[in-house]
Design a protein around this motif. Structure first.
Motif, PDB file in Angstrom:
ATOM      1  N   LYS A  64       0.961  -1.253  -0.040  1.00  0.00           N
ATOM      2  CA  LYS A  64       0.064  -0.010  -0.080  1.00  0.00           C
ATOM      3  C   LYS A  64       0.895   1.206  -0.062  1.00  0.00           C
ATOM      4  O   LYS A  64       0.597   2.107  -0.754  1.00  0.00           O
ATOM      5  CB  LYS A  64      -0.810   0.025   1.148  1.00  0.00           C
TER       6      LYS A  64
ATOM      7  N   LEU B 198     -12.166  -5.753   4.430  1.00  0.00           N
ATOM      8  CA  LEU B 198     -12.445  -4.484   4.099  1.00  0.00           C
ATOM      9  C   LEU B 198     -12.127  -3.393   5.436  1.00  0.00           C
ATOM     10  O   LEU B 198     -11.403  -2.356   5.295  1.00  0.00           O
ATOM     11  CB  LEU B 198     -13.861  -4.003   4.160  1.00  0.00           C
TER      12      LEU B 198
ATOM     13  N   ASP C 247      -8.400  -2.328   5.427  1.00  0.00           N
ATOM     14  CA  ASP C 247      -8.184  -0.953   4.383  1.00  0.00           C
ATOM     15  C   ASP C 247      -6.729  -1.001   3.914  1.00  0.00           C
ATOM     16  O   ASP C 247      -6.127   0.008   3.685  1.00  0.00           O
ATOM     17  CB  ASP C 247      -8.289   0.361   5.529  1.00  0.00           C
ATOM     18  N   ASN C 248      -6.300  -2.224   3.546  1.00  0.00           N
ATOM     19  CA  ASN C 248      -5.109  -2.220   2.791  1.00  0.00           C
ATOM     20  C   ASN C 248      -5.044  -3.328   1.653  1.00  0.00           C
ATOM     21  O   ASN C 248      -4.176  -3.999   1.185  1.00  0.00           O
ATOM     22  CB  ASN C 248      -4.131  -2.767   3.685  1.00  0.00           C
TER      23      ASN C 248
ATOM     24  N   LYS D 195     -16.558   5.127   2.990  1.00  0.00           N
ATOM     25  CA  LYS D 195     -16.396   3.662   3.007  1.00  0.00           C
ATOM     26  C   LYS D 195     -16.748   3.390   4.604  1.00  0.00           C
ATOM     27  O   LYS D 195     -15.956   4.044   5.727  1.00  0.00           O
ATOM     28  CB  LYS D 195     -15.057   3.179   2.762  1.00  0.00           C
TER      29      LYS D 195
ATOM     30  N   HIS E  27      -9.082  -3.669  14.120  1.00  0.00           N
ATOM     31  CA  HIS E  27      -8.596  -3.040  12.967  1.00  0.00           C
ATOM     32  C   HIS E  27      -9.231  -1.608  12.975  1.00  0.00           C
ATOM     33  O   HIS E  27      -8.998  -1.018  11.650  1.00  0.00           O
ATOM     34  CB  HIS E  27      -8.781  -3.907  11.714  1.00  0.00           C
TER      35      HIS E  27
ATOM     36  N   ASP F 223     -11.600   6.107  11.141  1.00  0.00           N
ATOM     37  CA  ASP F 223     -12.270   5.093  10.186  1.00  0.00           C
ATOM     38  C   ASP F 223     -13.965   5.322  10.457  1.00  0.00           C
ATOM     39  O   ASP F 223     -14.108   5.731  11.856  1.00  0.00           O
ATOM     40  CB  ASP F 223     -11.870   3.723  10.793  1.00  0.00           C
TER      41      ASP F 223
END
Length: 389
Positions: free
Chosen positions: A170, A216, A219-220, A269, A378, A383
């Motif tokens: 990433k 998801l 996130d990577n 997201k 996570h 987020d």
């Protein structure tokens, strides 16, 4: 914001084209865009292999999907392909070559920069190989990476190792694909093993929508592919429902004035948590919990809880009477709301991360489904998350 690409896998030596057509028609109708397939496992002469995969790629392209063909050096030899000549794959209609091997010298850069315009996908573990190819002039925009899947139970690497390598790519802006697994009994991969085909061992027996949510939340990852065939329509429906909960277009709330720019808006997201509601929850509490579309923590105090603070501004002045709670402590995964006994913060939604004494300042709204509490590990600052009953 680009959505994660969804994909399926097919193993042509075990499947007939009519079944493949029906499966891809269904998968594409649920937003799937990629097909991973093993090319080197198909037997036959060069002409037979070319003819077969021409028919295969026509079906894939008919549904607006792209083909990623897994190949090795033996297949290159069989088809007469070289690092300077991928015309046979162009003729077949392959969009991406997933290289199960590398030349491990300057030929890798030549392959990646191929004149046919075929994208080259390599294992996520090929760090030194990809870095060397880039130093030799390979264009990074022609490269993507893909994890392996692990048919044998207990053989997949640790989540920590997978996360580390995802973050590495990433940072390099090179896409990462990962495999999740259908739980359909008898679903298959390239070998006669029926224990699923995940990248992450902990996913092996997990419902497919929970695997998806987890990926998801990491996130990577850029692509999420079902490793075995065939997934059921119920599984496609479950994935579709999650994707609709995850990606939403939220209008800017001008009522907040200058603060509106700081509140998540536009294409967002989110991580959708399933929640089991507490008996006695009020309609106002439900409204605050479910109707606010972009719960998130600012990140300055993610210790005992995740705090969704904007709700207390929206519902300022509303009364939230204290409700009794039979617990002595709130525990990880409990979802609470600040009540009238702490009026300055009233209306703030919180997810408990560590045990907190029940002191009458918060009402218990419910609890995140036990199977999804691990996803809290996570969630990072800013987020966005939401709740689904």
């Amino acid at each position: 914001m680009e959505k994660v690409m969804l994909g399926v896998s097919l193993y042509p030596e075990q499947e007939v084209l009519e079944e493949i057509d029906a499966y891809l028609k269904m998968a594409s109708s649920y937003g799937f865009k990629k097909v991973f397939t093993s090319m080197f496992s198909v037997s036959g002469t060069k002409e037979e292999v070319i003819a077969y995969f021409k028919d295969f790629t026509k079906i894939v392209h008919k549904y607006g999907m792209v083909v990623s063909g897994d190949c090795n050096s033996e297949l290159f030899h069989r088809l007469g392909a070289t690092e300077t000549d991928l015309s046979v794959f162009k003729e077949i209609g392959v969009d991406i070559l997933r290289m199960d091997f590398s030349f491990n010298d300057e030929r890798d850069a030549t392959l990646i920069n191929n004149k046919e315009g075929i994208k080259i996908e390599m294992s996520t573990s090929f760090i030194e190989i990809i870095e060397a190819a880039i130093k030799n002039g390979a264009k990074p925009e022609n490269i993507s990476t893909c994890h392996n899947f692990y048919p044998e139970r207990y053989t997949a690497p640790s989540l920590e190792a997978i996360n580390e390598i995802n973050n590495y790519w990433k940072a390099k802006n090179i896409p990462v694909a990962i495999f999740i697994s259908s739980l359909v009994k008898g679903s298959h991969g390239p070998w006669p093993v029926s224990d699923g085909l995940p990248t992450i061992e902990e996913h092996r027996d997990m419902p497919i929508e929970e695997q998806l949510k987890h990926c998801l939340a990491l996130d990577n990852v850029d692509e999420i592919i079902i490793g075995n065939a065939y997934a059921s329509e119920d599984e496609f429906k479950a994935i579709d429902q999650v994707m609709k909960q995850v990606y939403v277009d939220v209008p800017k709330n001008e009522a907040f004035g200058f603060l509106a720019d700081f509140i998540p808006h536009g294409m967002i997201k989110r991580v959708p948590f399933k929640i089991q509601l507490e008996e006695g929850i009020t309609e106002l509490e439900k409204e605050i919990l479910f109707n606010y579309p972009t719960h998130s923590d600012l990140g300055d105090c993610m210790n005992y809880m995740l705090r969704s603070r904007w709700t207390r501004m929206i519902y300022k002045g509303k009364e939230i009477p204290c409700r009794p709670c039979t617990k002595t402590h709130y525990t990880r995964g409990d979802v609470v709301i600040v009540n009238d006994n702490l009026a300055h913060y009233r209306g703030e939604i919180q997810i408990v991360l560590k045990d907190m004494k029940v002191d009458g300042q918060r009402n218990l709204l419910g609890r995140i489904d036990e199977s999804e509490i691990f996803i809290l590990e996570h969630i990072k600052a800013k987020d966005v998350f939401t709740f689904v009953e």
